[in-house]
Write an enzyme that holds these catalytic residues in place. Structure first.
Site, short mmCIF file in Angstrom:
data_model
loop_
_atom_site.label_atom_id
_atom_site.label_comp_id
_atom_site.label_asym_id
_atom_site.label_seq_id
_atom_site.Cartn_x
_atom_site.Cartn_y
_atom_site.Cartn_z
N PHE A 57 0.81 -1.22 0.00
CA PHE A 57 0.00 0.00 0.00
C PHE A 57 0.84 1.28 0.00
CE2 PHE A 57 0.41 -1.59 4.37
CZ PHE A 57 0.97 -0.48 5.02
N ARG A 85 0.00 7.94 20.89
CA ARG A 85 -0.43 6.75 20.15
C ARG A 85 -1.69 6.15 20.76
NH1 ARG A 85 1.47 5.34 15.04
NH2 ARG A 85 0.82 3.23 15.57
N THR A 91 -4.03 1.30 14.27
CA THR A 91 -3.90 1.70 12.86
C THR A 91 -5.22 1.49 12.11
OG1 THR A 91 -1.56 1.15 12.89
CG2 THR A 91 -2.62 1.22 10.72
N ARG A 102 -9.28 7.60 16.38
CA ARG A 102 -9.73 6.75 15.26
C ARG A 102 -10.98 5.96 15.63
NH1 ARG A 102 -3.59 4.79 13.81
NH2 ARG A 102 -3.06 6.43 12.30
N ASN A 112 -7.74 6.85 7.88
CA ASN A 112 -7.76 6.85 9.36
C ASN A 112 -7.36 8.20 9.96
OD1 ASN A 112 -5.02 6.73 8.95
ND2 ASN A 112 -4.71 4.74 9.92
N GLU A 126 10.83 12.60 12.14
CA GLU A 126 9.66 13.20 11.48
C GLU A 126 9.59 14.70 11.74
OE1 GLU A 126 6.42 10.76 12.88
OE2 GLU A 126 7.13 9.03 11.72
P1 DAT Z 1 0.08 4.08 11.86
O1 DAT Z 1 -0.47 5.22 11.05
O2 DAT Z 1 -0.92 3.60 12.89
O3 DAT Z 1 1.43 4.39 12.48
P2 DAT Z 1 1.51 2.43 9.95
O4 DAT Z 1 2.69 3.31 10.21
O5 DAT Z 1 1.70 0.96 10.07
O6 DAT Z 1 0.27 2.83 10.89
O7 DAT Z 1 0.94 2.71 8.49
C1 DAT Z 1 0.87 4.02 7.99
C2 DAT Z 1 -0.45 4.23 7.31
O8 DAT Z 1 -0.55 3.34 6.21
C3 DAT Z 1 -1.67 3.90 8.18
O9 DAT Z 1 -2.04 4.97 9.02
C4 DAT Z 1 -2.69 3.59 7.15
C5 DAT Z 1 -1.89 2.91 6.04
N1 DAT Z 1 -1.94 1.44 6.19
C6 DAT Z 1 -1.32 0.71 7.14
N2 DAT Z 1 -1.59 -0.60 7.01
C7 DAT Z 1 -2.39 -0.69 5.92
C8 DAT Z 1 -3.03 -1.76 5.23
N3 DAT Z 1 -2.88 -3.03 5.65
N4 DAT Z 1 -3.79 -1.46 4.17
C9 DAT Z 1 -3.95 -0.19 3.74
N5 DAT Z 1 -3.38 0.87 4.34
C10 DAT Z 1 -2.62 0.63 5.41
MG MG Z 2 3.29 4.67 11.64
#
Ligand code: DAT
Ligand code: MG
Length: 149
Positions: A57, A85, A91, A102, A112, A126
């Site tokens: 993704f 968090r 997530t 969320r 989200n 960041e």
């Molecule tokens: P977070 O935003 O909770 O830190 P992450 O860093 O694992 O989560 O992923 C970044 C973003 O990517 C997340 O907010 C939404 C998207 N994402 C994560 N896992 C996904 C998935 N399995 N399918 C689609 N989008 C996803």
């Molecule tokens: Mg993240």
């Protein structure tokens, strides 16, 4: 004190949730250090999400995150990376408890509404990616003695 990077994503901005999200961090007692409203480039988002570059993704995520304005912020407070968090929820909004951002405000993992740094190290990276040192405002909030013993 710790600092974390928080951003309202394009979906959160379009849905008019910047104020609600700021409100939650303010009301918890965290201190706003920096904020900017901008449309990030796809290259910028690729850097921001570099640790996810092998995920299926990743490209869609970076494209989406650069498709509209985001509201980027730095917040400060004790244990804010962990507490931030927890305030975000999981997530996947479907796994997020009511009471979390969320869990209260969105449905789909791809929409989200908010980003928050997951570790202190990533928070530092960041913050450096999104803000210049001089954009981080240093001031003494008058509420400190009533927030921390
Ligand atoms: P977070 O935003 O909770 O830190 P992450 O860093 O694992 O989560 O992923 C970044 C973003 O990517 C997340 O907010 C939404 C998207 N994402 C994560 N896992 C996904 C998935 N399995 N399918 C689609 N989008 C996803
Ligand atoms: Mg993240």
């Amino acid at each position: 004190m710790e600092r974390t990077f928080v951003a309202v994503k394009p979906d959160g901005v379009q849905r008019g949730l910047c104020g609600e999200i700021m409100k939650r961090f303010e009301q918890r007692g965290f201190r706003l250090v920096a904020a900017k409203f901008q449309q990030a480039s796809e290259e910028h988002m690729q850097k921001h999400y570099l640790d996810l570059k092998d995920k299926p993704f990743y490209q869609g995520l970076c494209k989406y995150m650069s498709s509209g304005p985001v509201f980027a912020m730095v917040w400060e407070g004790r244990s804010i990376v962990k507490l931030g968090r927890m305030m975000l929820g999981e997530t996947n909004p479907a796994d997020s408890k009511p009471g979390s951002i969320r869990g209260d405000l969105c449905i789909d993992i791809g929409r989200n509404i908010i980003h928050g740094s997951d570790t202190l190290e990533n928070a530092k990276t960041e913050i450096g990616l999104w803000f210049k040192a001089e954009e981080l405002v240093d001031y003494k909030p008058c509420s400190q003695a009533f927030l921390y013993e």
